[in-house]
Design a protein around this motif. Structure first.
Motif, PDB file in Angstrom:
ATOM      1  N   ALA A  86       0.617  -1.214   0.027  1.00 45.48           N
ATOM      2  CA  ALA A  86      -0.158   0.018  -0.004  1.00 45.48           C
ATOM      3  C   ALA A  86       0.927   1.064  -0.091  1.00 45.48           C
ATOM      4  O   ALA A  86       0.556   2.061  -0.715  1.00 45.48           O
ATOM      5  CB  ALA A  86      -0.839   0.129   1.198  1.00 45.48           C
ATOM      6  N   GLU A  87       2.083   1.416   0.660  1.00 43.69           N
ATOM      7  CA  GLU A  87       2.671   2.303   0.786  1.00 43.69           C
ATOM      8  C   GLU A  87       3.526   2.505  -0.616  1.00 43.69           C
ATOM      9  O   GLU A  87       3.643   3.676  -0.946  1.00 43.69           O
ATOM     10  CB  GLU A  87       3.857   2.099   1.664  1.00 43.69           C
ATOM     11  CG  GLU A  87       4.931   3.516   2.184  1.00 43.69           C
ATOM     12  CD  GLU A  87       5.942   3.073   3.108  1.00 43.69           C
ATOM     13  OE1 GLU A  87       6.754   3.675   3.124  1.00 43.69           O
ATOM     14  OE2 GLU A  87       5.881   2.013   3.884  1.00 43.69           O
ATOM     15  N   ARG A  88       3.909   1.795  -1.200  1.00 38.40           N
ATOM     16  CA  ARG A  88       4.506   1.739  -2.663  1.00 38.40           C
ATOM     17  C   ARG A  88       3.461   2.232  -3.544  1.00 38.40           C
ATOM     18  O   ARG A  88       3.647   2.933  -4.517  1.00 38.40           O
ATOM     19  CB  ARG A  88       5.243   0.244  -2.996  1.00 38.40           C
ATOM     20  CG  ARG A  88       6.350   0.067  -2.230  1.00 38.40           C
ATOM     21  CD  ARG A  88       6.991  -1.125  -3.073  1.00 38.40           C
ATOM     22  NE  ARG A  88       6.322  -2.558  -3.279  1.00 38.40           N
ATOM     23  CZ  ARG A  88       6.348  -3.519  -2.153  1.00 38.40           C
ATOM     24  NH1 ARG A  88       7.262  -3.212  -0.999  1.00 38.40           N
ATOM     25  NH2 ARG A  88       5.733  -4.390  -2.230  1.00 38.40           N
ATOM     26  N   THR A  89       2.552   1.469  -3.474  1.00 38.55           N
ATOM     27  CA  THR A  89       1.184   1.998  -4.468  1.00 38.55           C
ATOM     28  C   THR A  89       1.017   3.595  -4.306  1.00 38.55           C
ATOM     29  O   THR A  89       0.796   4.368  -5.132  1.00 38.55           O
ATOM     30  CB  THR A  89      -0.153   1.363  -4.143  1.00 38.55           C
ATOM     31  OG1 THR A  89       0.096   0.027  -4.305  1.00 38.55           O
ATOM     32  CG2 THR A  89      -0.941   1.726  -5.276  1.00 38.55           C
ATOM     33  N   ALA A  90       0.949   4.110  -2.592  1.00 38.95           N
ATOM     34  CA  ALA A  90       0.550   5.711  -2.666  1.00 38.95           C
ATOM     35  C   ALA A  90       1.883   6.304  -3.107  1.00 38.95           C
ATOM     36  O   ALA A  90       1.541   7.568  -3.655  1.00 38.95           O
ATOM     37  CB  ALA A  90       0.514   5.746  -1.121  1.00 38.95           C
ATOM     38  N   GLU A  91       2.929   5.787  -2.945  1.00 37.19           N
ATOM     39  CA  GLU A  91       4.062   6.599  -3.453  1.00 37.19           C
ATOM     40  C   GLU A  91       4.252   6.703  -4.901  1.00 37.19           C
ATOM     41  O   GLU A  91       4.405   7.760  -5.613  1.00 37.19           O
ATOM     42  CB  GLU A  91       5.460   6.074  -2.946  1.00 37.19           C
ATOM     43  CG  GLU A  91       5.692   5.914  -1.385  1.00 37.19           C
ATOM     44  CD  GLU A  91       6.954   5.310  -1.051  1.00 37.19           C
ATOM     45  OE1 GLU A  91       7.645   4.883  -1.948  1.00 37.19           O
ATOM     46  OE2 GLU A  91       7.321   5.531   0.168  1.00 37.19           O
ATOM     47  N   ALA A  92       3.740   5.743  -5.673  1.00 35.44           N
ATOM     48  CA  ALA A  92       3.715   5.571  -7.040  1.00 35.44           C
ATOM     49  C   ALA A  92       2.663   6.493  -7.668  1.00 35.44           C
ATOM     50  O   ALA A  92       2.686   7.220  -8.550  1.00 35.44           O
ATOM     51  CB  ALA A  92       3.505   4.221  -7.687  1.00 35.44           C
ATOM     52  N   ALA A  93       1.514   6.661  -6.963  1.00 35.60           N
ATOM     53  CA  ALA A  93       0.442   7.458  -7.282  1.00 35.60           C
ATOM     54  C   ALA A  93       0.847   8.897  -7.101  1.00 35.60           C
ATOM     55  O   ALA A  93       0.438   9.764  -7.786  1.00 35.60           O
ATOM     56  CB  ALA A  93      -1.008   7.230  -6.246  1.00 35.60           C
ATOM     57  N   VAL A  94       1.662   9.477  -6.127  1.00 35.68           N
ATOM     58  CA  VAL A  94       2.178  10.648  -5.899  1.00 35.68           C
ATOM     59  C   VAL A  94       3.126  11.094  -6.890  1.00 35.68           C
ATOM     60  O   VAL A  94       3.164  12.248  -7.458  1.00 35.68           O
ATOM     61  CB  VAL A  94       2.800  10.985  -4.300  1.00 35.68           C
ATOM     62  CG1 VAL A  94       3.262  12.213  -4.295  1.00 35.68           C
ATOM     63  CG2 VAL A  94       1.460  10.775  -3.334  1.00 35.68           C
ATOM     64  N   GLU A  95       4.086  10.263  -7.132  1.00 34.18           N
ATOM     65  CA  GLU A  95       5.076  10.665  -8.159  1.00 34.18           C
ATOM     66  C   GLU A  95       4.620  10.218  -9.702  1.00 34.18           C
ATOM     67  O   GLU A  95       5.113  11.006 -10.579  1.00 34.18           O
ATOM     68  CB  GLU A  95       6.225   9.415  -7.884  1.00 34.18           C
ATOM     69  CG  GLU A  95       6.782   9.444  -6.843  1.00 34.18           C
ATOM     70  CD  GLU A  95       7.850   8.307  -6.552  1.00 34.18           C
ATOM     71  OE1 GLU A  95       8.051   7.733  -7.575  1.00 34.18           O
ATOM     72  OE2 GLU A  95       8.576   8.377  -5.477  1.00 34.18           O
TER      73      GLU A  95
END
Length: 229
Positions: free
Chosen positions: A216-225
């Protein structure tokens, strides 16, 4: 945790005084020699002493077995007090985190192996208990990056039952007390297996939750970037 105050480590935001690093190192070194760690080291030293007493004169002399029981009892008592002191007075150190479980397993393992080698306790009982203890220790390391598996009430009862039963076997008991120790050990084995399975369940759940949180953290980071690319 090393028990070093933030001020000693220079963590207050103020300019460290000359020799501040040396002072912090001295505090770190001193923290190793706290009462909790000393009790843990005493327990480690008691292991070879216990084995020597247990096997003296072929391992069947009631007097030597009584002395061996005394060493075992002291080790069990220090196991109770060192953890309590470490938590109560903030004496937890990296050394204690490693040495305490090693000392616990060492004294219990030494007692069980001695009893089985003397023919007082079936080897399968020793195997079940040692397999569980070593397996759970390795499992804690397996999931430690995701969280800590807390000691359960069942686990504490298991430890009490194991210590009581093993201590009764160390003594040269006869008659009704010898029968009683058989049933106490039976309860200890049951608790060993049941709590072991519960720890496995907790470890699997904890690891799944940890991996899900990481995804979930990686998905959130990808969405922000993503929009900025």
């Amino acid at each position: 945790m090393t028990g070093v105050p933030a001020s000693a480590a220079g963590g207050t935001g103020r300019t460290p005084a000359p020799g501040g690093k040396l002072g912090a190192a001295a505090v770190n070194q001193a923290s190793l020699w706290n009462i909790a760690n000393i009790l843990t080291m005493v327990r480690l030293v008691l292991v070879p002493g216990f084995v020597a007493l247990m096997l003296q004169d072929g391992g069947y002399d009631p007097a030597w077995r009584a002395w061996a029981w005394a060493a075992f009892a002291v080790a069990m008592i220090t196991d109770i007090f060192d953890g309590h002191l470490a938590r109560t007075y903030n004496l937890v150190t990296d050394f204690g985190k490693i040495a305490d479980p090693i000392a616990d397993k060492a004294i219990m393992g030494a007692a069980l192996v001695c009893l089985s080698s003397l023919g007082d306790l079936p080897w399968w009982v020793t195997g079940v208990i040692l397999f569980r203890e070593l397996g759970i220790t390795l499992m804690r390391f397996w999931v430690i990056r995701h969280g800590v598996i807390p000691a359960s009430r069942g686990g504490k009862l298991k430890t009490l039952a194991q210590g009581t039963a093993t201590g009764m076997y160390v003594l040269a008991l006869t008659g009704p007390l010898a029968t009683l120790r058989f049933w106490v050990m039976a309860v200890a084995v049951v608790l060993t297996v049941v709590t072991g399975l519960d720890y496995v369940r907790q470890a699997v759940v904890l690891r799944r939750q940890g991996l899900a949180a990481q995804r979930a953290e990686r998905t959130a980071e990808a969405a922000v970037e993503g929009p900025g690319r």
